[in-house]
Structure formats: structure tokens, C-alpha cells
Write an enzyme that holds these catalytic residues in place. Structure first.
Site, mmCIF file in Angstrom:
data_model
loop_
_atom_site.group_PDB
_atom_site.id
_atom_site.type_symbol
_atom_site.label_atom_id
_atom_site.label_comp_id
_atom_site.label_asym_id
_atom_site.label_seq_id
_atom_site.Cartn_x
_atom_site.Cartn_y
_atom_site.Cartn_z
ATOM 1 N N HIS A 201 0.812 -1.219 0.000
ATOM 2 C CA HIS A 201 0.000 0.000 0.000
ATOM 3 C C HIS A 201 0.842 1.263 0.000
ATOM 4 O O HIS A 201 0.393 2.320 -0.439
ATOM 5 C CB HIS A 201 -1.019 -0.034 1.138
ATOM 6 N N GLU A 444 -10.956 -11.035 -4.508
ATOM 7 C CA GLU A 444 -9.525 -10.881 -4.204
ATOM 8 C C GLU A 444 -8.989 -12.035 -3.369
ATOM 9 O O GLU A 444 -7.871 -11.977 -2.860
ATOM 10 C CB GLU A 444 -9.244 -9.534 -3.538
ATOM 11 N N ASN A 467 -4.306 -7.335 -6.565
ATOM 12 C CA ASN A 467 -3.207 -7.225 -5.595
ATOM 13 C C ASN A 467 -3.296 -8.324 -4.548
ATOM 14 O O ASN A 467 -2.324 -9.026 -4.268
ATOM 15 C CB ASN A 467 -3.251 -5.885 -4.870
ATOM 16 N N ASP A 468 -4.479 -8.447 -3.978
ATOM 17 C CA ASP A 468 -4.643 -9.482 -2.961
ATOM 18 C C ASP A 468 -4.839 -10.848 -3.590
ATOM 19 O O ASP A 468 -4.404 -11.853 -3.035
ATOM 20 C CB ASP A 468 -5.827 -9.147 -2.051
ATOM 21 N N ARG A 478 2.363 -9.452 -0.048
ATOM 22 C CA ARG A 478 2.528 -8.456 -1.114
ATOM 23 C C ARG A 478 3.481 -7.331 -0.746
ATOM 24 O O ARG A 478 3.898 -6.551 -1.613
ATOM 25 C CB ARG A 478 1.169 -7.895 -1.532
ATOM 26 N N CYS A 515 -9.553 -3.745 -10.358
ATOM 27 C CA CYS A 515 -9.104 -2.510 -9.704
ATOM 28 C C CYS A 515 -7.767 -2.691 -8.989
ATOM 29 O O CYS A 515 -7.298 -1.781 -8.317
ATOM 30 C CB CYS A 515 -10.164 -1.984 -8.740
HETATM 31 C C1 PEP Z 1 -6.581 -5.332 -4.442
HETATM 32 O O1 PEP Z 1 -6.410 -6.115 -3.517
HETATM 33 O O2 PEP Z 1 -6.253 -5.571 -5.617
HETATM 34 C C2 PEP Z 1 -7.198 -4.020 -4.197
HETATM 35 C C3 PEP Z 1 -7.531 -3.233 -5.177
HETATM 36 O O3 PEP Z 1 -7.379 -3.616 -2.908
HETATM 37 P P1 PEP Z 1 -6.190 -3.141 -1.937
HETATM 38 O O4 PEP Z 1 -4.983 -2.909 -2.815
HETATM 39 O O5 PEP Z 1 -6.645 -1.907 -1.274
HETATM 40 O O6 PEP Z 1 -6.015 -4.292 -1.021
HETATM 41 MG MG MG Z 2 -7.360 -5.827 -1.641
#
Ligand code: PEP
Ligand code: MG
Length: 597
Positions: A201, A444, A467-468, A478, A515
Site C-alpha cells: 500500500h 480478491e 493485488n490481494d 505483497r 481494480c
Molecule cells: C486489491 O487487492 O487488488 C485491491 C484493489 O485492494 P487493496 O490494494 O486496497 O487491497
Molecule cells: Mg485488496
């Protein structure tokens, strides 16, 4: 001027946020992790009292932390191991040390950190000079607890991060998302961090703040020192240390080229994100707050695909009220003039922690009480307040509500029931809202992807959180640069889960977006488009390059690449298919994101 004495060297890390930064280093990790002399020595006489208070607060926080750790160790090991914390607690409560620090703050007008550091350092030196090994080792205990106190002292006051007093490149061993969120945006030229990966993040925040950044640069914080000159190349992930004049000139040229390109991309922002054969891909922005919406509009967006609301809860000492949230949501929804705004309910946990809400440290926070788990199990009050604020704001435009970290139909049903209860309350109270607000979930976790068909029956849209999804599929933290080599978006398991999700959504006729950060990386655009996603939502800064890429794609070619990639047995082969196609159709975009100097 380049330092004549020191040789230019390059450290390689992970490109986290595009852009070039050239400037002076400010090391900040000493505040967080180690026992080193603090940078700020003297304070104004007006600040003596607040300095003493900050010191007391730091001691309180440290005492509480030590007790929690002691309890945990007692439960896991035995009293002997746990007794080490008694020694630490003795230091926190040592009146002699504390009196001396207060006296130095009062009479010398030293910062509490400096006074504490110099007091402790005297003891440490004295102990370290003792012939007895046991006593010498006690110096380490003292340093350990002292670092914790220093860190809490800075954590409470956050004196540097939000007020740098000049343009700086921040270099740290580790920078938490909450510390990053505090950064003095006016003065941070860029940053380089020893830990982290592209989807930590901290990296995501850097992109939304449009600060050039690199992460996972091993040893950066011990290689550099405050005041050193460095170039951060956020396109390829390099730090050039002690650059020569000619290297600086080259990077200035690169900077100018990139500025030109971004100006062109902004110019193209009105063009439709459509493939050459006329297939429209919706582009949307990921935002952390209203400030990001402005830059999203400059780069051209069809709305907000993900509003990460957790930053409303981080670095705050009290929870945002329903009205405060309502105002923020209303402002964002109204400012998008009817374009959809997807607001995600609180996703705290993992690496995004709030001092107020995540006070109990978990051994595996990414696998812990994160997001809807926290809301459903322990804090339904927070969820209810947030949903009420969102529904009230729904009348100002087009709201979509998104629930994160879903693993089961039971969770979704529970969440929808809560939402329906809130709607009933609002009706009773005669407060207006839109009854047909779309409800979506993040896909996710592998669990969610594998039951996508059943989940699609319950909701109006999916948003794939790559991402997750990658983190949980590959069993790779991550944010951990040491296993970043295994963080593979094109791994057959990941692509298979994305495909499963998109097909389920398409079969059930619901909208599917991506996303996660994959959505904003041109190397993956042919694959995602070819797999059939409707929408790509990303950091505003990526919108231009992705629009340009989409406009060079032919759908049937992308579909062919996606189908071939799904048959690959390793990540690299699948990636090559997509990247080679990108190089062929959009060499400028390819060069921008893959070539260093
Ligand atoms: C993800 O996990 O891809 C996502 C968009 O949410 P975050 O990155 O806030 O965990
Ligand atoms: Mg996420």
C-alpha cells in the site's frame, strides 16, 4: 554538484511510482527502527511543555506495547522468556532516567528525543565497556527498549514526515502506509524504501500522490546518509547514488521527455478508451480521497472504480462520524457529474492499520480480522455508520457500494441484510436515498474466485482485486520484497482465477472490473482486455498510458493472446505473449515502462 570523492553507483529495486526525482536524501528510518542520534536537537522555549508531554505519551504507549508483548510471550513460551519484558518495563519506569530527560528538555531546551537518546547513550556506553559479557549484553536490551520509545515519540509527534522543511528524497528501511499518508507532499521529491513491493500500500499511495518512488531496494537506508545526492528512477526502479554531472543531465533529459509524454496523454484524455475494432473498455480511477479525483479528471476517467475509504480512518485519533463521511462521499459523488463512484467499505487490516481500530496486533494480519471480517465480527457499528453515510450521499449522483475481502456467500448475505436494515431505518426516518444503488464485491481471494458463479447471483458487479488475489493465490506477502520474485500476476493459477471470475460474471450478466494494480500496467492490458473485463480502474497517473494502449489493441488479437496465455504453464511465457504484443502495437508505451537509461 556530484560528490567527487564518491563513486556513482546504482541500486536496483522495484519501480513503485513513475517519475524521476533528483535531490538530497533524508533518512527517516532511524525514527522507526533503530537507536540512533535524532536529527532534531534543539527546540523553541515555547515547546518545552509539549515536548515533556510527548515524552510521557511515548512512555505510556511503550509500556502498553511491552505489556501486550509480555502477555503474548507468556502464553506462547514461558515466564522466563516473558521476564525479559520486566527488565524493559523497568527502563520505561526508571525515575532517574526520566528525571534526567525532563531536566535536559527544561534547561538545555533539547528535544525529548535528543535528551533521551543522549541520556541512554551514556548508560549504554558505560555498560558496553564492562568486562562481564552478561552485563555487556544488557546494553542491547536498553538499546532495544530505547529505540521503541524513540519510535513512539516520533510516531506521536510525527515531526519530520509532515513537515520536511525543504525538498527532500525520503529514504527509509520501511515506511508504513500510515507514515506515507502523512508525508509532506509539497516537499517530498520522491522516496526509496528498503522493503515492500509494487502492490504494497505504500507503493500504491506513492502513485496516487504522484511521487516518484522505488521500493524493495535492499540496504538503501544503510548505503545512503542524510544529505547524499541521489536520483530516483520510478519508471524502472533504480536509485543512482552520487550521480555525476553527466548522469544528472541525462536524467533531466529523461524527465523532460516524460513531461512531454504526460502532456500528450492529458491531451488525449478526451479520446474514447476503445480498441481499434470498436470495443469500449471503461476506464476508472482508484482514489484515496477527494484530492485524487481532480487528477483523475485531468487524465480522463469515467468515474471512480475504487475509493479506498480506510484512509479516512488511519492517522486519526477518533472515528469519522456519519456526517463527516456523508460530506466526503457527497462531495465526491457530486463532483463526478453522474459518473459512477464506487465506494468500498472499510478495508482496514493487513498493512493498513489504524491505531484506534487495530490495537490488537495479529500474528498474520493479512490473514486476520481484515475488512468485512472486522466489520461483521467486531465492529458492525462502524459498518452501519459508513453504509448510512453512503446511502444518504447516493442521491447526489451514481453510487456503487463495494465490499472487500469476501470469501463466502454467507458474508455477502450478511452484508446485504445489514444494508437492507439500514435502508429500512432511513425510510422510517424519511431520509432520502437511492434504493437501486448497485452492490458489488471484491474478488480478491481464491475462495471468492472459485465460487464466483454463486457470488454473482447475489450482487450487481465484481471488482477483481488482483493485488490481494495474487498475494493469496501465490502465498506471497505483497509487501515483502524478499519474496517479490514470486509475486506473479501472469502465473497460470492467477490467470485461471481471473478467467473464472470474468466468465462467471459474463454468464450471469454482471459487470466486471479489475481494480488491482495490474489494471494500470500496460504490460497486462492486452491480457485483461482479451479476457473480457468491462472496466479497468487504476491510479489516476496510469490512465493516460492505458488509454493509449487500449486504442492500439484489436480485440480479436487480445482474445487470442489471452487464450494462449491461459494455456501457458509458467508466468514468464504468458507475460511474454502480452509484452511482445504491447511492444509491437505501442512501442512508446513499452519503452516508457521497461527501459532504464
Ligand atoms: C486489491 O487487492 O487488488 C485491491 C484493489 O485492494 P487493496 O490494494 O486496497 O487491497
Ligand atoms: Mg485488496
Amino acid at each position: 554538484m556530484a560528490d567527487e570523492e564518491q563513486k556513482e553507483t546504482i541500486l536496483h529495486g522495484i519501480a513503485a511510482s513513475p517519475g524521476i526525482a533528483i535531490g538530497e536524501v533524508l533518512i527517516v528510518n532511524s525514527f522507526y527502527t533503530s537507536f540512533r542520534e535524532p536529527d532534531i536537537k534543539n527546540i523553541e522555549p515555547d515547546n518545552i511543555e509539549s515536548e515533556k508531554k510527548a515524552f510521557e505519551r511515548a512512555l505510556d504507549v511503550t509500556r502498553a506495547e511491552l505489556r501486550v508483548m509480555q502477555k503474548r510471550i507468556q502464553a506462547e513460551l514461558d515466564d522466563k522468556e516473558a521476564s525479559i519484558f520486566d527488565a524493559h518495563l523497568l527502563i520505561v519506569d526508571d525515575r532517574m532516567i526520566l528525571n534526567e530527560v525532563e531536566m535536559l528538555v527544561q534547561t538545555e531546551k533539547w528535544s525529548a528525543a535528543y535528551a533521551f537518546y543522549s541520556t541512554i547513550n551514556r548508560y549504554v556506553k558505560a555498560l558496553a565497556a564492562m568486562p562481564d559479557v552478561y552485563i555487556r549484553e544488557r546494553a542491547d536490551d536498553i538499546k532495544d527498549v530505547a529505540s521503541r520509545i524513540l519510535s513512539n515519540l516520533h510516531g506521536n509527534r510525527q515531526p519530520i514526515l509532515d513537515n520536511l522543511g525543504g525538498k527532500k528524497i525520503i529514504v527509509a528501511h520501511d515506511l508504513t502506509p500510515s507514515a506515507t499518508a502523512l508525508l509532506d507532499r509539497e516537499n517530498v521529491l520522491g522516496f526509496a524504501v528498503g522493503t515492500g513491493s509494487q502492490t504494497s500500500h505504500t507503493a500504491i499511495l506513492a502513485r496516487s500522490m504522484k511521487i516518484p518512488a522505488i521500493v524493495g531496494v535492499k540496504d538503501i537506508s544503510i548505503t545512503l546518509k542524510t544529505g547524499d545526492k541521489v536520483i530516483i528512477d520510478g519508471y524502472v526502479g533504480n536509485a543512482i547514488i552520487h550521480p555525476t554531472e553527466s548522469t544528472i543531465r541525462l536524467y533531466h533529459q529523461k524527465e523532460t521527455q516524460e513531461e512531454k509524454l504526460y502532456a500528450e496523454l492529458i491531451h488525449e484524455s478526451r479520446l474514447r478508451p476503445e480498441t481499434l475494432d470498436g470495443f469500449r473498455i471503461q476506464l476508472a480511477a482508484n482514489v484515496d480521497g477527494i484530492a485524487d479525483v481532480k487528477s483523475a479528471k485531468r487524465f480522463g476517467t469515467a468515474g471512480v472504480g475504487l475509493f479506498r475509504t480506510e484512509y479516512l480512518f488511519i492517522n486519526k485519533n477518533k472515528l469519522p462520524s456519519e456526517n463527516e463521511q456523508f460530506e466526503i462521499y457527497r462531495e465526491m459523488i457530486s463532483s463526478l457529474n453522474g459518473h459512477p463512484v464506487t465506494i468500498r467499505t472499510l478495508d482496514l487490516g493487513g498493512d493498513k492499520l489504524s491505531e484506534t481500530l487495530n490495537s490488537l496486533a495479529e500474528p498474520n494480519p493479512f490473514l486476520g480480522l481484515r475488512a468485512v471480517r472486522l466489520c461483521l465480527q467486531e465492529r458492525p457499528d462502524i459498518l452501519r455508520t459508513q453504509l448510512r453515510a453512503m446511502l444518504r450521499a447516493s442521491v447526489y449522483g451514481s453510487l456503487k457500494i463495494l465490499f472487500p475481502m469476501i470469501t463466502s456467500t454467507t458474508e455477502v448475505t450478511a452484508l446485504i441484510n445489514i444494508l437492507n436494515e439500514i435502508k429500512a431505518d432511513l425510510k422510517k426516518e424519511k431520509i432520502s436515498f437511492k434504493d437501486d444503488v448497485e452492490i458489488g464485491i471484491m474478488i480478491e481471494t481464491p475462495a471468492a474466485a472459485l465460487i464466483a458463479e454463486a457470488l454473482a447471483e447475489l450482487v450487481d458487479f465484481f471488482s477483481i482485486g488482483s493485488n490481494d488475489l495474487i498475494q493469496y493465490t501465490m502465498a506471497v506477502d505483497r509487501g515483502n520484497e524478499r519474496v517479490a520474485y514470486l509475486y506473479l500476476p501472469t502465473h497460470p493459477a492467477v490467470l485461471g482465477l481471473i478467467e473464472k471470475t470474468v466468465s462467471a460474471a459474463r454468464r450471469k450478466n454482471i459487470w466486471v472490473s479489475v481494480c488491482g494494480e495490474m489494471a494500470g500496467v500496460p504490460q497486462y492490458t492486452p491480457l485483461l482486455v482479451g479476457l473480457g473485463v468491462h472496466e479497468l480502474s487504476m491510479s489516476p497517473i496510469s490512465l493516460g498510458t492505458i488509454r493509449r494502449t487500449i486504442r492500439k489493441i484489436k480485440m480479436h488479437e487480445a482474445e487470442d493472446i489471452a487464450q494462449r496465455a491461459l494455456k501457458c504453464t509458467n508466468a514468464q511465457d504468458a507475460l511474454n505473449l502480452s509484452v511482445n504484443y504491447l511492444r509491437e502495437i505501442a512501442p512508446d508505451v513499452f519503452d516508457l515502462t521497461t527501459k532504464g537509461l
